[in-house]
Design a protein around this motif. Structure first.
Motif, PDB file in Angstrom:
ATOM      1  N   LEU A 233       0.623  -0.853   0.449  1.00  0.00           N
ATOM      2  CA  LEU A 233       0.176   0.605  -0.099  1.00  0.00           C
ATOM      3  C   LEU A 233       1.057   0.922   0.369  1.00  0.00           C
ATOM      4  O   LEU A 233       0.141   2.053  -0.685  1.00  0.00           O
ATOM      5  N   SER A 234       1.787   0.914   0.663  1.00  0.00           N
ATOM      6  CA  SER A 234       2.308   2.391   0.839  1.00  0.00           C
ATOM      7  C   SER A 234       3.634   2.649  -0.808  1.00  0.00           C
ATOM      8  O   SER A 234       4.217   3.483  -0.755  1.00  0.00           O
ATOM      9  N   GLY A 235       3.855   1.639  -0.609  1.00  0.00           N
ATOM     10  CA  GLY A 235       4.578   1.497  -2.571  1.00  0.00           C
ATOM     11  C   GLY A 235       6.006   1.163  -1.860  1.00  0.00           C
ATOM     12  O   GLY A 235       6.743   1.458  -2.950  1.00  0.00           O
ATOM     13  N   LEU A 236       6.198   0.684  -0.847  1.00  0.00           N
ATOM     14  CA  LEU A 236       7.616   0.002  -0.690  1.00  0.00           C
ATOM     15  C   LEU A 236       7.770  -1.160  -1.260  1.00  0.00           C
ATOM     16  O   LEU A 236       8.869  -1.046  -2.374  1.00  0.00           O
ATOM     17  N   ALA A 237       7.388  -2.033  -1.811  1.00  0.00           N
ATOM     18  CA  ALA A 237       6.977  -2.911  -2.593  1.00  0.00           C
ATOM     19  C   ALA A 237       6.478  -3.577  -3.315  1.00  0.00           C
ATOM     20  O   ALA A 237       4.848  -3.918  -2.658  1.00  0.00           O
ATOM     21  N   ASN A 238       5.682  -2.417  -4.256  1.00  0.00           N
ATOM     22  CA  ASN A 238       4.445  -3.228  -5.391  1.00  0.00           C
ATOM     23  C   ASN A 238       4.648  -3.891  -6.632  1.00  0.00           C
ATOM     24  O   ASN A 238       5.568  -3.657  -7.067  1.00  0.00           O
ATOM     25  N   ALA A 239       3.597  -4.848  -5.809  1.00  0.00           N
ATOM     26  CA  ALA A 239       3.957  -6.302  -7.036  1.00  0.00           C
ATOM     27  C   ALA A 239       3.622  -5.948  -8.794  1.00  0.00           C
ATOM     28  O   ALA A 239       5.161  -6.262  -9.091  1.00  0.00           O
ATOM     29  N   PHE A 240       2.817  -4.743  -8.375  1.00  0.00           N
ATOM     30  CA  PHE A 240       2.169  -4.677  -9.925  1.00  0.00           C
ATOM     31  C   PHE A 240       3.516  -4.091 -10.532  1.00  0.00           C
ATOM     32  O   PHE A 240       3.769  -4.155 -11.768  1.00  0.00           O
ATOM     33  N   ALA A 241       3.799  -2.581  -9.631  1.00  0.00           N
ATOM     34  CA  ALA A 241       4.984  -1.850 -10.359  1.00  0.00           C
ATOM     35  C   ALA A 241       6.556  -2.735 -10.596  1.00  0.00           C
ATOM     36  O   ALA A 241       7.674  -2.899 -11.509  1.00  0.00           O
TER      37      ALA A 241
END
Lengths: 780, 317
Positions: free
Chosen positions: A586-594
């Protein structure tokens, strides 16, 4: 363990522990379920969680308390700051342990003190407690005086206690709101003074002058000039427009309202309304949150009246009040009509509650969506650990309207920053703060620090004003090893050191209440069917591992030991792991989509590069083949030319047998020019060169020794169709028919590397004059 | 939010460079000029070494030769007259990760830039210095340069140059710490390429004098050597410039010369009967100033300030 008749290893073949299997209600969910042992036979040896051996972990136990909240700076640990100040005074520095002790003692009673007061208190206690000679006493006294007169730090010092959180909040509240509040009070006082002056002027104007004189007396009139007084008290150009009765009434009402407000509140203390269960005004309320909202509404109504009075006063003082317009407006004036800046001045209502009180209160959603400056603070004890965490802050985040903070006393800087963030909000804010169990035997500092390390307490802030998505609003900065799933710790008991993950199970192992979830096994029963917990989770994500998870422990001899955990503990640890993974995403630390997009982009880029490389190699191969073919053709041509032009006697004399052999090739080549001395001896062969130039017969193609070309552009400039550069930027014959023989000869003449060979002219080339042919001769 | 950027960062795939990747503007040198040969050789060298254009810089002074950076699609610095070498030393000091090339001419380097030439040799910072020696000031239309032959008529000496020319090779060999001294000719592309390649791999400053034809002003100077290759003396050695057999056959007049033999190098350079080409001298162990100038490159502004402050504090009373 040696007395056990059924070793764990032999129980392994029957071991089944898949997640989908229903639990046996008779045996609870202990490991005895699969080990085939009676429930009361486990835990026969003493052990401790292995993390106690980790030096880094022991360091981590030392938290920042007492902390220094600097006037214009961040929150820092106080003792390092104190150390740097004491270093200049060796006498005091030597006794810093004693000074630490005095500091803690001072803060137990005072909770928080200003740095100046604390130093003064320390100085006094030190002098009382230290056993010093007269000379030493004098020196130490002098050192304390110097330290106090040149204090290198300013701010408030706060100790760790049950009331730390409350004090933290109050300090943050004062720090962020006191300036605005004082400005507001200044504005109120200014309006009050102006209203007083205006009303006094009106009063004087409305009285006949003879009446005034009679009141003042003849004598006083000699000293006081009413006009001058009027000017003095007015200060501004007031009084030129006479006031009617309605205006006077409105101004008096506004004036009374402002005066009442000023009497009720103080400029130096920003109002703060605490609401707690079982205390007034909400002692009898069924819903604490509903009661708090009504308390806030009442308070807001009061200050709204004050704002209304201020606006009326302002309009009246500027003579801009129009009854037909403003009367209707002010009749409907309520707190919803306040501007954002005015709303920030509404007194904050702070609800201080525990987890059960909030969990069972149905009004939480209403409060978080109310848009009112109500702050909800919830203490959450991390010890004893328990097996279920309510994650109230995470749930509150789903409303996406309120400022959410999950903090811990383990990280005072993060907590204070979060509390400051709450203060700038005009909307509701909800803070869940992890605190230690003060009555527990476990060190309070360790309790909260270990909870943060185990992801039991996750530090995060959710600020809905940042943007529309979780990635913009959610900030998990402050968590240790935020890019990893579990925090690592190193055990220096093996070579090389063993790096382990600090999971929720490792944290729970400190809780004596949960000891029935752990089972140390002796070394002779270790086996491949056991797997350390974090690796077990990774396997679990890939499928159903046929393994039993364990964590590392240390036995009474200081040896490492494996400690099996119950299925329930594994599920609890997995729940905390998934909670952290969700927050990371959620915070963008480990974004699976990215990550997927990055992998896709990487694959595309690599594929493109590979394609380019293959194209280059293919081009190179093709050019190489062309060059080879061209070179062999040139070689054959030159060989044939040499053979054809070789004096016949030499051929005959050197190899008579070759003469017939050459004959078949002769028809394919044009006949050489008829040598005049064909039948004569060798010396005569030189004669043709001495005669007039003769166009050589045969068809010799022009060519260039490209390797010798200096890329000087001479030939290219002469005829860009005939000459061209190859891949090495060296000239070749691109199309011999694109130019004349004369151009070929001219290029050969100009070429500084003398690498152009014009060959023989085509039969139809009119430029191949004898002169040109003669010029071409040296290059053939 | 931090973290997102990390996800998107990835190493780009290895790139393959071709000759066009190094071709900048269209050269404005005269047709037939020897500079074209040098340009082609350098571009081929860059391609064969796969030098990243963004990590390569060409520094020049003023003159025909100094238009070189415009024609390379790399970074370039067209500097002041005679000042190519100090600029290049500056670049090398601050950006040791770059491949530094210097293109300068006989007028630019041996006349107004003499002081810089001597000291750059002494500093021995890693770079390739190419001297385009056409024996004349070409860009300003035929003025006498330090290497102009005695008696040559020029605009500054209409009745012929009075003095014998400077011998840059002997001067260079005489500078202590000079570590790579070579000479080549533009009209032998294989030898030119091999010399530049050897120079590029030298760990210090490589001084390469390129005898370069000027078709307008000094065509007659080099014509004898072109027409009669035996007037060129090819230095060969296993540690020297390695050329293919064809070049060796063209320049049949050869001498075996060990590049570590400074005395013989002096003797060959002093003998003006032939035009020697090849590697005169190489010393890979010579001191390098850029090994000292890289100190402190990783310092932040605060660290630099703290260092400066501590130095200044040494003088406090």
């Amino acid at each position: 363990m040696s007395s056990r008749s059924t070793p764990l290893a032999s129980a392994h073949p029957t071991l089944k522990w898949p997640l989908g299997q229903s639990e046996n209600p008779g045996i609870q969910d202990h490991f005895c379920f699969f080990a085939g042992l009676a429930p009361d036979t486990y835990r026969t040896q003493a052990w401790s969680p292995a993390v106690v051996l980790s030096p880094a972990f022991r360091e981590q136990k030392r938290l920042g308390f007492p902390v220094l909240i600097a006037d214009q700076g961040p929150v820092t640990s106080f003792f390092p700051v104190l150390d740097s100040a004491l270093e200049k005074f060796p006498l005091l520095f030597e006794h810093r342990a004693f000074i630490y002790y005095l500091t803690r003692q001072a803060l137990i009673t005072a909770l928080e003190m200003s740095a100046e007061d604390l130093l003064s208190s320390l100085s006094q206690k030190y002098m009382e407690g230290a056993d010093l000679s007269q000379a030493g006493r004098s020196q130490v006294q002098q050192a304390w005086s110097q330290l106090q007169s040149n204090l290198p730090f300013r701010g408030r010092v706060l100790g760790l206690s049950e009331k730390s959180l409350r004090v933290f909040y109050q300090l943050a509240h004062q720090a962020m709101r006191s300036e605005e509040w004082q400005q507001f009070f200044g504005r109120l006082n200014s309006l009050k003074t102006d209203l007083e002056a205006r009303l006094r002027t009106h009063h004087m104007q409305s009285q006949p002058s003879d009446q005034a004189e009679s009141q003042l007396g003849q004598l006083a009139n000699q000293f006081i000039q009413l006009g001058a007084v009027n000017q003095k008290v007015g200060g501004k150009r007031m009084g030129s427009i006479p006031l009617d009765e309605h205006r006077v009434q409105r101004m008096r009402t506004a004036y009374d309202s402002i005066v009442n407000f000023l009497k009720r509140y103080s400029a130096n203390e920003v109002p703060l309304i605490w609401v707690e269960a079982n205390r007034e005004p909400c002692a009898e309320a069924e819903s604490l949150l509903t009661c708090a909202m009504s308390v806030h509404a009442d308070t807001a109504e009061q200050i709204t009246q004050c704002f209304k009075a201020m606006r009326i006063a302002d309009l009246e003082l500027r003579n801009h009040y129009h009854a037909e317009l403003h009367d209707n407006l002010f009749e409907r004036f309520d707190r919803h009509a306040l501007s954002p800046n005015e709303r920030r001045l509404l007194p904050v209502t702070v609800i201080y509650a525990s987890d059960p009180e909030i969990s069972k209160d149905p009004a939480l959603g209403d409060l978080l969506m109310s848009g009112a400056p109500i702050h909800l603070i919830m203490e959450q004890a991390v010890f004893p650990v328990g097996e279920y965490t309510s994650d109230q802050a995470y749930r509150a985040m789903a409303y996406r309207e309120a400022f959410i903070l999950e903090g811990s006393l383990a990280d005072p800087a993060h907590l204070y920053q979060g509390l400051l963030g709450m203060q700038v909000q005009a909307n509701p804010a909800f803070a869940v703060v992890a605190v230690p169990q003060w009555q527990s035997e476990e060190d309070p500092s360790f309790q909260v620090a270990a909870a943060v390390t185990a992801r039991e307490t996750v530090l995060f802030r959710y600020n809905p004003t940042n943007g529309p998505t979780f990635a913009t609003n959610l900030d998990v900065e402050g968590n240790p090893h935020a890019l990893k799933i579990h925090c690592p710790f190193t055990l220096p008991v093996t070579e090389p050191s063993l790096v382990c993950a600090f999971t929720f199970a490792d944290f729970a192992a400190f809780d004596p209440e949960l000891e029935h979830h752990f089972w140390p096994i002796p070394r002779d029963q270790w086996g491949d069917h056991q797997m350390v917990l974090d690796a077990y989770f990774e396997q679990l994500e890939l499928g159903q591992p046929d393994k039993v998870p364990y964590i590392w422990g240390v036995d009474s001899q200081g040896e490492l030991t494996r400690v099996l955990i119950s299925r329930k503990m594994m599920l609890a640890a997995r729940r905390r792991r998934h909670f952290w993974l969700s927050l990371q995403e959620l915070s963008g630390l480990a974004n699976a989509f990215a990550q997927k997009a990055a992998e896709l982009a990487r694959a595309e880029a690599e594929s493109e590069a590979q394609q380019t490389l293959e194209n280059l190699l293919a081009d190179h191969k093709r050019e190489l083949a062309q060059a080879t073919e061209q070179a062999s053709r040139n070689a054959y041509r030159r060989l044939a030319y040499s053979l054809v032009h070789m004096p016949e006697p030499a051929l005959v004399s050197s190899s008579p047998a070759l003469s017939p052999a050459l004959a078949p090739s002769a028809p394919s080549e044009p006949k050489p020019p008829a040598p005049q001395t064909q039948a004569t001896a060798q010396p005569a062969a030189a004669k043709p060169a001495e005669t007039a130039p003769v166009v050589p017969s045969g068809n010799e193609e022009p060519y260039i020794d490209s390797d010798l070309c200096t890329s000087c552009n001479e030939c290219i400039n002469l005829n860009g169709m005939m000459f061209a550069y190859n891949g090495d930027k060296q000239a070749t014959i691109a199309d011999a028919s694109a130019g004349t023989f004369a151009q070929l000869v001219q290029a050969a003449n100009k070429c500084p590397a003398r690498c152009i060979h014009p060959g023989t002219p085509r039969p139809d080339d009119a430029t191949a004059t004898p002169d040109v042919v003669a010029q071409a001769e040296p290059f053939r | 939010m931090y973290g997102l950027k990390n996800d998107w960062l990835y190493e780009p795939s290895p790139r393959a460079f071709v000759l066009e990747d190094y071709s900048g503007a269209v050269p404005r040198w005269c047709p037939g000029c020897g500079d074209h040969a040098v340009l082609t050789a350098v571009q081929k060298l860059c391609r064969d070494e796969q030098l990243k254009p963004e990590e390569t810089v060409f520094v020049s002074g003023i003159g025909c030769s100094s238009r070189f950076p415009h024609y390379m699609k790399t970074y370039g610095f067209h500097g002041l007259h005679g000042r190519a070498l100090p600029i290049a030393c500056g670049v090398r000091s601050r950006r040791p990760d770059l491949n530094v090339f210097v293109s300068t001419g006989d007028g630019d380097c041996f006349s107004i830039g003499t002081a810089h030439w001597i000291h750059a040799l002494r500093y021995n910072m890693k770079m390739v210095v190419m001297i385009f020696d056409n024996n004349i000031y070409g860009l300003t239309k035929k003025q006498t340069s330090p290497t102009t032959a005695k008696g040559k008529h020029s605009n500054t000496h209409p009745k012929g140059t009075f003095l014998s020319p400077l011998n840059p090779i002997t001067v260079t060999l005489g500078v202590g710490n000079a570590s790579f001294v070579a000479q080549t000719v533009d009209w032998s592309p294989p030898h030119l390429y091999a010399t530049l390649k050897k120079a590029f791999h030298h760990p210090g400053l490589s001084f390469v004098r390129i005898m370069q034809r000027c078709p307008h002003f000094t065509a007659e100077v080099f014509k004898p050597f072109i027409e009669d290759p035996t007037q060129v003396l090819l230095m060969t050695h296993e540690n020297g410039i390695q050329v293919e057999g064809a070049v060796s056959r063209v320049f049949s007049n050869q001498i075996v010369h060990d590049p570590s033999d400074l005395n013989q190098a002096h003797n060959i350079a002093t003998n003006l009967d032939h035009l020697p080409i090849g590697l005169f001298y190489q010393n890979t162990e010579a001191e390098r100033y850029d090994q000292y100038t890289i100190n402190g490159l990783g310092f932040s502004d605060d660290q630099k300030l703290a260092g400066l402050q501590s130095e200044l504090n040494r003088f406090s009373i």
